[in-house]
Design an enzyme around this catalytic site. Structure first.
Site, PDB file in Angstrom:
ATOM      1  N   LYS A  22       0.837  -1.214   0.000  1.00 18.82           N
ATOM      2  CA  LYS A  22       0.000   0.000   0.000  1.00 18.82           C
ATOM      3  C   LYS A  22       0.866   1.256   0.000  1.00 18.82           C
ATOM      4  O   LYS A  22       0.656   2.160  -0.794  1.00 18.82           O
ATOM      5  CB  LYS A  22      -0.884  -0.008   1.258  1.00 18.82           C
ATOM      6  N   ASN A  23       1.833   1.302   0.926  1.00 20.12           N
ATOM      7  CA  ASN A  23       2.564   2.550   1.118  1.00 20.12           C
ATOM      8  C   ASN A  23       3.597   2.819   0.030  1.00 20.12           C
ATOM      9  O   ASN A  23       4.217   3.879   0.022  1.00 20.12           O
ATOM     10  CB  ASN A  23       3.197   2.587   2.514  1.00 20.12           C
ATOM     11  N   CYS A 115      -5.581  12.846  12.231  1.00 22.24           N
ATOM     12  CA  CYS A 115      -6.271  11.564  12.306  1.00 22.24           C
ATOM     13  C   CYS A 115      -5.922  10.898  13.620  1.00 22.24           C
ATOM     14  O   CYS A 115      -5.214  11.455  14.441  1.00 22.24           O
ATOM     15  CB  CYS A 115      -5.981  10.688  11.101  1.00 22.24           C
ATOM     16  N   ARG A 120      -0.883  15.186  12.848  1.00 24.27           N
ATOM     17  CA  ARG A 120       0.033  14.823  11.763  1.00 24.27           C
ATOM     18  C   ARG A 120       0.147  16.008  10.800  1.00 24.27           C
ATOM     19  O   ARG A 120      -0.468  16.032   9.742  1.00 24.27           O
ATOM     20  CB  ARG A 120      -0.455  13.558  11.046  1.00 24.27           C
ATOM     21  N   ASP A 308       3.992   0.733  12.061  1.00 23.41           N
ATOM     22  CA  ASP A 308       2.803   0.111  11.461  1.00 23.41           C
ATOM     23  C   ASP A 308       2.609  -1.342  11.903  1.00 23.41           C
ATOM     24  O   ASP A 308       1.625  -1.983  11.520  1.00 23.41           O
ATOM     25  CB  ASP A 308       2.878   0.189   9.923  1.00 23.41           C
ATOM     26  N   ARG A 400      -8.976  -0.214   4.227  1.00 27.22           N
ATOM     27  CA  ARG A 400      -8.037   0.758   3.661  1.00 27.22           C
ATOM     28  C   ARG A 400      -6.721   0.108   3.272  1.00 27.22           C
ATOM     29  O   ARG A 400      -6.036   0.597   2.370  1.00 27.22           O
ATOM     30  CB  ARG A 400      -7.732   1.857   4.690  1.00 27.22           C
TER      31      ARG A 400
HETATM   32  N1  EPU Z   1       5.462  14.867  10.757  1.00 29.56           N
HETATM   33  C1  EPU Z   1       5.493  16.204  11.044  1.00 29.56           C
HETATM   34  N2  EPU Z   1       5.458  17.093  10.004  1.00 29.56           N
HETATM   35  C2  EPU Z   1       5.390  16.693   8.706  1.00 29.56           C
HETATM   36  C3  EPU Z   1       5.367  15.305   8.418  1.00 29.56           C
HETATM   37  C4  EPU Z   1       5.405  14.421   9.479  1.00 29.56           C
HETATM   38  O1  EPU Z   1       5.546  16.608  12.204  1.00 29.56           O
HETATM   39  O2  EPU Z   1       5.371  17.531   7.804  1.00 29.56           O
HETATM   40  C5  EPU Z   1       5.493  13.884  11.875  1.00 29.56           C
HETATM   41  C6  EPU Z   1       4.194  13.093  11.952  1.00 29.56           C
HETATM   42  O3  EPU Z   1       3.225  13.807  12.688  1.00 29.56           O
HETATM   43  C7  EPU Z   1       4.622  11.801  12.593  1.00 29.56           C
HETATM   44  C8  EPU Z   1       6.057  11.627  12.099  1.00 29.56           C
HETATM   45  O4  EPU Z   1       6.470  12.895  11.609  1.00 29.56           O
HETATM   46  O5  EPU Z   1       4.642  11.942  13.977  1.00 29.56           O
HETATM   47  C9  EPU Z   1       6.219  10.591  11.000  1.00 29.56           C
HETATM   48  O6  EPU Z   1       5.302  10.853   9.958  1.00 29.56           O
HETATM   49  P1  EPU Z   1       5.631  10.454   8.454  1.00 29.56           P
HETATM   50  O7  EPU Z   1       5.577  11.703   7.636  1.00 29.56           O
HETATM   51  O8  EPU Z   1       6.865   9.626   8.390  1.00 29.56           O
HETATM   52  O9  EPU Z   1       4.366   9.562   8.119  1.00 29.56           O
HETATM   53  P2  EPU Z   1       3.489   9.562   6.802  1.00 29.56           P
HETATM   54  O10 EPU Z   1       4.337   9.738   5.618  1.00 29.56           O
HETATM   55  O11 EPU Z   1       2.333  10.454   6.996  1.00 29.56           O
HETATM   56  C10 EPU Z   1       3.738   7.015   6.347  1.00 29.56           C
HETATM   57  C11 EPU Z   1       2.805   5.838   6.235  1.00 29.56           C
HETATM   58  C12 EPU Z   1       2.233   5.506   7.593  1.00 29.56           C
HETATM   59  C13 EPU Z   1       3.387   5.218   8.554  1.00 29.56           C
HETATM   60  C14 EPU Z   1       4.371   6.395   8.585  1.00 29.56           C
HETATM   61  C15 EPU Z   1       5.605   6.121   9.410  1.00 29.56           C
HETATM   62  C16 EPU Z   1       1.954   6.062   4.024  1.00 29.56           C
HETATM   63  C17 EPU Z   1       0.791   6.314   3.142  1.00 29.56           C
HETATM   64  N3  EPU Z   1       1.742   6.144   5.315  1.00 29.56           N
HETATM   65  O12 EPU Z   1       2.936   8.089   6.826  1.00 29.56           O
HETATM   66  O13 EPU Z   1       1.461   4.326   7.410  1.00 29.56           O
HETATM   67  O14 EPU Z   1       2.894   4.992   9.833  1.00 29.56           O
HETATM   68  O15 EPU Z   1       4.799   6.700   7.239  1.00 29.56           O
HETATM   69  O16 EPU Z   1       6.278   4.994   8.951  1.00 29.56           O
HETATM   70  O17 EPU Z   1       3.035   5.752   3.550  1.00 29.56           O
HETATM   71  C18 EPU Z   1      -0.235   2.779   7.829  1.00 29.56           C
HETATM   72  O18 EPU Z   1       0.079   2.187   6.796  1.00 29.56           O
HETATM   73  O19 EPU Z   1      -1.032   2.282   8.678  1.00 29.56           O
HETATM   74  C19 EPU Z   1       0.327   4.093   8.113  1.00 29.56           C
HETATM   75  C20 EPU Z   1      -0.202   4.940   8.997  1.00 29.56           C
END
Ligand code: EPU
Length: 421
Positions: A22-23, A115, A120, A308, A400
């Protein structure tokens, strides 16, 4: 409303095929917007998040067609207004920001809501684009990003954010000059995006390290690409097997991407083997008979233990012999499922980013609600191992990220079905 019914206590036996990640798929769909030529993505899971991303792409005028396991994407037309509904439902919608600004010089996108995993924000994404010369403003809940042409620069991330790394890497592909992303996320899905982009003619290097370098080019061509297998899905089935009892083989399971999970399972006492780099086999009499050991888990950015998989392993630890501590250093509030596990008899206390779990001798089936995707997966793990029947509501969250979940578990002997409640 739909719910998943499970009669726990059945051993699992046989093989489960692991689907595409998915990711990774979601990001490759966004990356396909960088070219006006057709792209073909193979091994794309048929899950709700992918369907939401299809809605986003189609809402911007892009042609998308599903052919079996593949998606054909042609962004000859590409609007700069992103339909708000799917972005409101799925944070990953913001991954189109980098590619659309890079190609069209503008995007208007709904601010993705907070969420249930904690706040986030998307400040790293926006600050990175600003560093590349974009102007960012907010209007009526929408974010507008504009830039005639992005310029390569050095970007420093405060935290190795997966989404920000990917968004900025994709934006940089069509920027003028070289972009270097420091403190980049090292998740394997970023390597998949690098390979896809380079196959389209981009010049990206460093994925898998903390420094990613992108030399801008003026255009990309289309390509055909196979999405990597889903390491989180593999880990979920692995843990379910360890909890319920099983002789289960998972394939294709990217063993090299699961090292932190496998090391922790060994520490717990789970008997797994990997006859080849894409196969995992787990044999278990079930958590009660095995007498698993308690452990400490810290969810961290890759190559640390994946956040995850944090909920699923916590569910397993509720059945270990002793007290475990689980901390999530990535998401601020990812224990929304703990109260639901308590309904099943688990002894689990949450304080901030940490949960303390006192293993108990058995769980009992109950009516529970999935609070989010992986929290839902934790409830599936618990229900498969519990005594008696469970009813899991909030199935929309599971849909999802897991395709045909009940059917695949039923095929290996679980008593599970979907009901209208
Ligand atoms: N963060 C910030 N500012 C930003 C971006 C992130 O403060 O601009 C913080 C977030 O709030 C969080 C941390 O940084 O506390 C990590 O967030 P990250 O940006 O790495 O997460 P993401 O890209 O939104 C992806 C996966 C998530 C997974 C995370 C961490 C996808 C679509 N989603 O999310 O997957 O938990 O990386 O590995 O790739 C899931 O599959 O269940 C899922 C939530």
């Amino acid at each position: 409303m739909e719910a998943i019914w499970i009669q726990g206590g059945n051993q699992l036996a046989g093989n489960i095929a692991i689907y595409g990640a998915k990711n990774s798929a979601l990001k490759l769909m966004a990356a396909a917007l960088l070219t006006d030529q057709p792209c073909r993505l193979d091994n794309v899971p048929d899950i709700r998040d992918v369907r939401l991303m299809v809605q986003i792409l189609e809402g911007m005028g892009v042609q998308v067609r599903r052919e079996g396991e593949s998606l054909l994407i042609e962004a000859k037309e590409l609007g700069t207004e992103v339909p708000p509904e799917p972005v409101r439902e799925m944070r990953a919608g913001i991954q189109v920001m980098g590619p659309v600004v890079a190609r069209k010089g503008r995007i208007r996108i709904f601010q993705p809501g907070g969420c249930s995993l904690g706040p986030r924000p998307i400040d790293f994404h926006l600050r990175g684009l600003e560093a590349m010369g974009a102007r960012v403003r907010e209007e009526h809940g929408f974010i507008v990003v504009e830039a005639e042409r992005l310029r390569g620069t050095d970007i420093y991330l405060d935290f190795p954010s997966v989404g920000a790394t990917e968004n900025l890497m994709m934006a940089a592909v069509l920027a003028e000059g070289t972009t270097v992303i420091h403190n980049a996320a090292r998740e394997p899905e970023i390597g998949d995006a690098e390979k896809f982009l380079n196959q389209c003619g981009a010049r990206v290097s460093g994925a898998g390290t903390g420094v990613i370098r992108v030399e801008g080019v003026t255009s990309l061509q289309g390509t055909s690409y196979q999405v990597m297998p889903d390491r989180i899905e593999a880990a979920t089935f692995l843990i379910a097997a360890a909890a319920a009892g099983a002789d289960l083989t998972l394939r294709p399971a990217p063993v090299v991407h699961l090292e932190a999970v496998l090391a922790k399972l060994s520490q717990i006492g789970v008997d797994w083997e990997s006859p080849d780099p894409m196969t995992l086999r787990v044999r278990s009499q079930g958590a009660l008979a095995e007498g698993y050991r308690p452990v400490h888990v810290r969810a961290l950015p890759y190559p640390g233990f994946p956040t995850d998989v944090q909920p699923q392993i916590t569910a397993l630890l509720t059945l270990a012999r002793g007290t475990s501590i689980v901390t999530d250093e990535v998401h601020a509030a990812r224990f929304g499922y703990a109260g639901e596990l308590r309904r099943m008899g688990a002894q689990i206390w949450v304080e901030g980013r940490t949960a303390v779990i006192k293993g108990c001798s058995h769980l009992t089936g109950a009516r529970v609600t999935a609070p989010d995707l992986r929290g839902g997966a934790a409830l599936i793990v618990a229900a498969l191992a519990a005594e008696g029947e469970s009813l899991i509501e909030g199935v929309v969250h599971l849909d999802r990220g897991y395709a045909r979940l009940e059917e695949r578990l039923r095929q290996v002997g679980a008593r599970i079905c979907r009901l209208e409640v």
